[in-house]
Design a protein around this motif. Structure first.
Motif, PDB file in Angstrom:
ATOM      1  N   THR A   1       0.832  -1.204   0.000  1.00 47.90           N
ATOM      2  CA  THR A   1       0.000   0.000   0.000  1.00 47.90           C
ATOM      3  C   THR A   1       0.874   1.264   0.000  1.00 47.90           C
ATOM      4  OG1 THR A   1      -0.123  -0.104   2.412  1.00 47.90           O
ATOM      5  CG2 THR A   1      -1.914  -1.137   1.162  1.00 47.90           C
ATOM      6  N   THR A   2       0.241   2.406  -0.285  1.00 52.54           N
ATOM      7  CA  THR A   2       0.966   3.667  -0.381  1.00 52.54           C
ATOM      8  C   THR A   2       1.693   4.006   0.914  1.00 52.54           C
ATOM      9  OG1 THR A   2      -0.705   4.502  -1.918  1.00 52.54           O
ATOM     10  CG2 THR A   2       0.745   6.117  -0.919  1.00 52.54           C
ATOM     11  N   ASP A   3       1.008   3.864   2.042  1.00 53.28           N
ATOM     12  CA  ASP A   3       1.571   4.246   3.332  1.00 53.28           C
ATOM     13  C   ASP A   3       2.857   3.463   3.609  1.00 53.28           C
ATOM     14  OD1 ASP A   3       1.292   5.759   5.844  1.00 53.28           O
ATOM     15  OD2 ASP A   3       1.088   3.775   6.745  1.00 53.28           O
ATOM     16  N   ALA A   4       2.807   2.145   3.398  1.00 61.13           N
ATOM     17  CA  ALA A   4       3.985   1.310   3.647  1.00 61.13           C
ATOM     18  C   ALA A   4       5.074   1.566   2.606  1.00 61.13           C
ATOM     19  CB  ALA A   4       3.585  -0.159   3.647  1.00 61.13           C
ATOM     20  N   LEU A   5       4.677   1.828   1.361  1.00 62.00           N
ATOM     21  CA  LEU A   5       5.655   2.050   0.301  1.00 62.00           C
ATOM     22  C   LEU A   5       6.449   3.336   0.524  1.00 62.00           C
ATOM     23  CD1 LEU A   5       6.927   1.236  -2.370  1.00 62.00           C
ATOM     24  CD2 LEU A   5       4.979   2.263  -3.559  1.00 62.00           C
ATOM     25  N   SER A   6       5.837   4.324   1.170  1.00 62.85           N
ATOM     26  CA  SER A   6       6.553   5.574   1.421  1.00 62.85           C
ATOM     27  C   SER A   6       7.764   5.355   2.318  1.00 62.85           C
ATOM     28  CB  SER A   6       5.613   6.608   2.048  1.00 62.85           C
ATOM     29  OG  SER A   6       5.175   6.187   3.331  1.00 62.85           O
ATOM     30  N   ALA A   7       7.741   4.296   3.146  1.00 62.24           N
ATOM     31  CA  ALA A   7       8.890   3.986   4.008  1.00 62.24           C
ATOM     32  C   ALA A   7      10.093   3.528   3.202  1.00 62.24           C
ATOM     33  CB  ALA A   7       8.504   2.919   5.030  1.00 62.24           C
ATOM     34  N   PHE A   8       9.884   3.152   1.937  1.00 64.71           N
ATOM     35  CA  PHE A   8      10.984   2.747   1.064  1.00 64.71           C
ATOM     36  C   PHE A   8      11.752   3.948   0.528  1.00 64.71           C
ATOM     37  CE2 PHE A   8       8.622  -1.064   1.319  1.00 64.71           C
ATOM     38  CZ  PHE A   8       9.355  -2.103   0.788  1.00 64.71           C
ATOM     39  N   PHE A   9      11.384   5.165   0.930  1.00 60.67           N
ATOM     40  CA  PHE A   9      12.027   6.392   0.472  1.00 60.67           C
ATOM     41  C   PHE A   9      13.546   6.222   0.500  1.00 60.67           C
ATOM     42  CE2 PHE A   9      13.671  10.727   1.333  1.00 60.67           C
ATOM     43  CZ  PHE A   9      13.145  11.390   0.235  1.00 60.67           C
ATOM     44  N   PRO A  10      14.195   6.176  -0.688  1.00 59.09           N
ATOM     45  CA  PRO A  10      15.625   5.825  -0.719  1.00 59.09           C
ATOM     46  C   PRO A  10      16.595   7.010  -0.741  1.00 59.09           C
ATOM     47  CG  PRO A  10      14.728   5.704  -2.930  1.00 59.09           C
ATOM     48  CD  PRO A  10      13.620   6.245  -2.035  1.00 59.09           C
ATOM     49  N   PHE A  11      16.069   8.238  -0.903  1.00 57.83           N
ATOM     50  CA  PHE A  11      16.950   9.402  -1.068  1.00 57.83           C
ATOM     51  C   PHE A  11      17.350   9.950   0.294  1.00 57.83           C
ATOM     52  CE2 PHE A  11      13.628   9.308  -4.383  1.00 57.83           C
ATOM     53  CZ  PHE A  11      14.420   8.955  -5.471  1.00 57.83           C
ATOM     54  N   THR A  12      17.994   9.134   1.105  1.00 51.27           N
ATOM     55  CA  THR A  12      18.185   9.443   2.519  1.00 51.27           C
ATOM     56  C   THR A  12      19.600   9.824   2.896  1.00 51.27           C
ATOM     57  OG1 THR A  12      18.409   7.047   2.841  1.00 51.27           O
ATOM     58  CG2 THR A  12      16.266   8.029   3.350  1.00 51.27           C
ATOM     59  N   SER A  13      20.552   9.701   2.000  1.00 50.32           N
ATOM     60  CA  SER A  13      21.946  10.025   2.320  1.00 50.32           C
ATOM     61  C   SER A  13      22.561  10.827   1.187  1.00 50.32           C
ATOM     62  CB  SER A  13      22.764   8.753   2.544  1.00 50.32           C
ATOM     63  OG  SER A  13      22.383   8.097   3.731  1.00 50.32           O
ATOM     64  N   GLN A  14      23.199  11.939   1.555  1.00 48.15           N
ATOM     65  CA  GLN A  14      23.875  12.743   0.547  1.00 48.15           C
ATOM     66  C   GLN A  14      25.232  12.135   0.224  1.00 48.15           C
ATOM     67  OE1 GLN A  14      23.909  16.874   1.824  1.00 48.15           O
ATOM     68  NE2 GLN A  14      22.387  17.323   0.268  1.00 48.15           N
ATOM     69  N   PHE A  15      25.586  12.211  -1.033  1.00 47.39           N
ATOM     70  CA  PHE A  15      26.874  11.688  -1.461  1.00 47.39           C
ATOM     71  C   PHE A  15      27.687  12.828  -2.059  1.00 47.39           C
ATOM     72  CE2 PHE A  15      24.237   8.004  -0.923  1.00 47.39           C
ATOM     73  CZ  PHE A  15      25.102   7.078  -0.370  1.00 47.39           C
ATOM     74  N   LEU A  16      28.488  12.588  -3.061  1.00 47.12           N
ATOM     75  CA  LEU A  16      29.477  13.569  -3.511  1.00 47.12           C
ATOM     76  C   LEU A  16      28.821  14.832  -4.069  1.00 47.12           C
ATOM     77  CD1 LEU A  16      32.497  14.090  -3.916  1.00 47.12           C
ATOM     78  CD2 LEU A  16      32.248  13.159  -6.222  1.00 47.12           C
ATOM     79  N   GLU A  17      29.154  15.965  -3.439  1.00 46.77           N
ATOM     80  CA  GLU A  17      28.802  17.296  -3.943  1.00 46.77           C
ATOM     81  C   GLU A  17      30.062  18.141  -3.879  1.00 46.77           C
ATOM     82  OE1 GLU A  17      24.722  19.148  -3.172  1.00 46.77           O
ATOM     83  OE2 GLU A  17      25.030  17.897  -1.419  1.00 46.77           O
TER      84      GLU A  17
END
Length: 509
Positions: free
Chosen positions: A428-444
């Motif tokens: 479901t949408t609510d559970a799928l939102s926990a898969f949010f993968p953009f959680t760590s910044q990398f090379l800038e």
């Protein structure tokens, strides 16, 4: 905040004896053949053995997905070794051309790709985390077309930054200092095997690719994520890097590898070894951004998350049928005095999901999670696979190796939005939102910046503090913790950058 993943919801029409139409068809086919041989062969023992053989085959097709196993084995044998000039390889890659910032496949499907800049999700306050999750849920509910979130692991290249820094050095006395600085950066990256992570959103054409792309850009901007659409040359480079092509010739020749050796548990392409691992089970309860443990772990691997909205016209019908079936099964077991807690939980989950769907609060999606492990040798590949599986087990995600299906797995993690492995799990949408993968910044990297250190992902932080809205800083640490040493390094690196430095040191340290 935790999110609950409901039990697998998969309705299958049972015709009779608890069997689906497909199972009944196999039973009739193999049963008829077994009966025919048993009656026609004069020798009773031979006829019985042949009938038993066909009956066993029928049971394998009915209950053990023998048809899928045969199909996978046929593809495995068909693509054991494929060279660059082989038409099979061109058909496997399936790219015809790149134009108008789109990848066009040999089936004339268009693909748009967005590059996403992640955020430091873990250091956000809880209210902001909840806001991000809510915005991500709005993005999920707004799409009625499949998408693929792809995390690519790439080597870190600081040549552009170092060349820019070298051009700003005006004093010849700093030349040796720059050489030491450059060598130190390269040694840190090489010895620690630091890799960068780059995130993409792959959008295959469903109805109108331009509208689909615009919707995704608007939603990600609402998430305060920096979004950039890849242009023709960037799309070409992405495909060349993924398939390890040489970059020469037309599009298909430039992205095609020299060869692909397809083995049961790994692939070998241009001296690079691949192994595909997929998620076959998920925990009951997850935290927001729970994939960050995998995303931020060290290792050369790609992560692919396919999100496919469940057809709305079928969704409610199938859930109603599944709910009726589960209720009938529970009633049947209750009359026999049998207790089945698993079925009771599944019935409650199905009912709650149906209620939320009918209220318009949530939608249903099919989700596939794949990880492509990459190494220069088979020994390194085995070690990396164990590490990735260990990380998945630590967050209660059950990993499986795609044996005999490595080729389909490679296509499923490619930036083409195609899921050939098809290891789906509805959610479901609510559970799928926990898969949010953009959680760590990398090379800038700021061209005018200096190296400040390494972040939690061991990625170099190269920033220009004078570009901040308030470029003031304070260095705190215990006695002997390296405050003075750090400040001296910072001064030296800013001198390389052409910055005038004034030191006020009352205690003469």
């Amino acid at each position: 905040m935790s999110y609950q993943i409901p039990q697998q919801l998969e309705y299958k029409e049972r015709i009779m004896f608890g069997l689906t139409f497909k199972q009944l068809a196999y039973a009739f086919l193999f049963g008829s053949i077994a009966l025919l041989f048993f009656r026609k062969i004069g020798n009773q023992y031979v006829g019985f053995c042949i009938a038993f053989l066909f009956s066993s085959l029928g049971l394998c097709f009915m209950f053990f997905n023998f048809d899928r196993i045969i199909k996978d084995y046929w593809i495995y044998l068909k693509f054991r070794q494929v060279q660059k000039d082989n038409p099979k390889l061109k058909k496997f890659i399936g790219v015809k051309e790149i134009k108008n910032d789109l990848i066009i496949t040999d089936k004339n499907k268009k693909i748009s790709i967005l590059k996403i800049q992640p955020i430091n999700f873990s250091i956000k306050p809880q209210t902001e985390k909840d806001s991000i999750m809510y915005s991500f849920q709005k993005f999920l509910n707004s799409i009625d077309f499949p998408t693929q979130i792809l995390m690519r692991t790439e080597s870190i290249n600081l040549d552009e930054y170092l060349n820019s820094l070298k051009s700003r050095i005006k004093q010849s006395s700093f030349a040796e200092l720059f050489t030491h600085y450059k060598k130190h950066l390269h040694d840190i990256i090489e010895n620690s095997k630091i890799m960068n992570r780059v995130f993409y959103l792959v959008i295959p054409e469903d109805k109108n690719i331009d509208i689909q792309t615009s919707i995704c850009i608007e939603r990600f901007i609402a998430l305060n994520l920096k979004v950039k659409r890849l242009r023709d040359n960037e799309l070409r480079k992405l495909l060349i890097d993924f398939f390890i092509g040489n970059g020469n010739g037309d599009i298909i020749d430039s992205i095609s590898p020299d060869y692909i050796h397809n083995n049961a548990d790994h692939l070998k392409t241009n001296n690079q070894y691949y192994r595909i691992v997929y998620a076959s089970g998920y925990p009951r309860v997850v935290e927001a951004g729970f994939l960050d443990r995998v995303v931020s772990s060290l290792g050369d691997f790609d992560l692919s998350l396919h999100i496919k909205p469940y057809p709305i016209e079928r969704m409610l019908i199938d859930l109603n049928k599944e709910l009726q079936k589960q209720r009938a099964d529970l009633y049947s077991m209750k009359t026999k005095g049998i207790i089945n807690p698993t079925l009771e939980i599944q019935y409650k989950d199905t009912r709650l999901t149906l209620e939320n769907l009918q209220k318009g609060q949530e939608r249903l999606f099919n989700v596939s999670l794949y990880i492509n492990c990459k190494a220069d040798s088979l020994k390194e590949l085995d070690l990396l696979t164990k590490k990735v599986e260990s990380e998945l087990n630590s967050i209660m995600v059950l990993p499986r190796t795609a044996n005999l299906r490595m080729l389909q797995g490679l296509k499923s993690v490619s930036p083409l939005g195609i899921d050939e492995l098809n290891s789906n799990r509805n959610i479901t949408t609510d559970a799928l939102s926990a898969f949010f993968p953009f959680t760590s910044q990398f090379l800038e990297v700021d061209d005018t910046g200096v190296w400040l250190g390494l972040n939690k992902n061991n990625i170099p932080i190269i920033k220009d503090i004078f570009k901040l809205s308030n470029p003031n800083g304070l260095v705190l640490s215990q006695s002997g913790g390296g405050k003075s040493y750090f400040c001296k390094l910072l001064i030296t690196r800013y001198l390389l950058n052409g910055t005038k430095v004034m030191v006020i040191d009352p205690q003469g340290e």
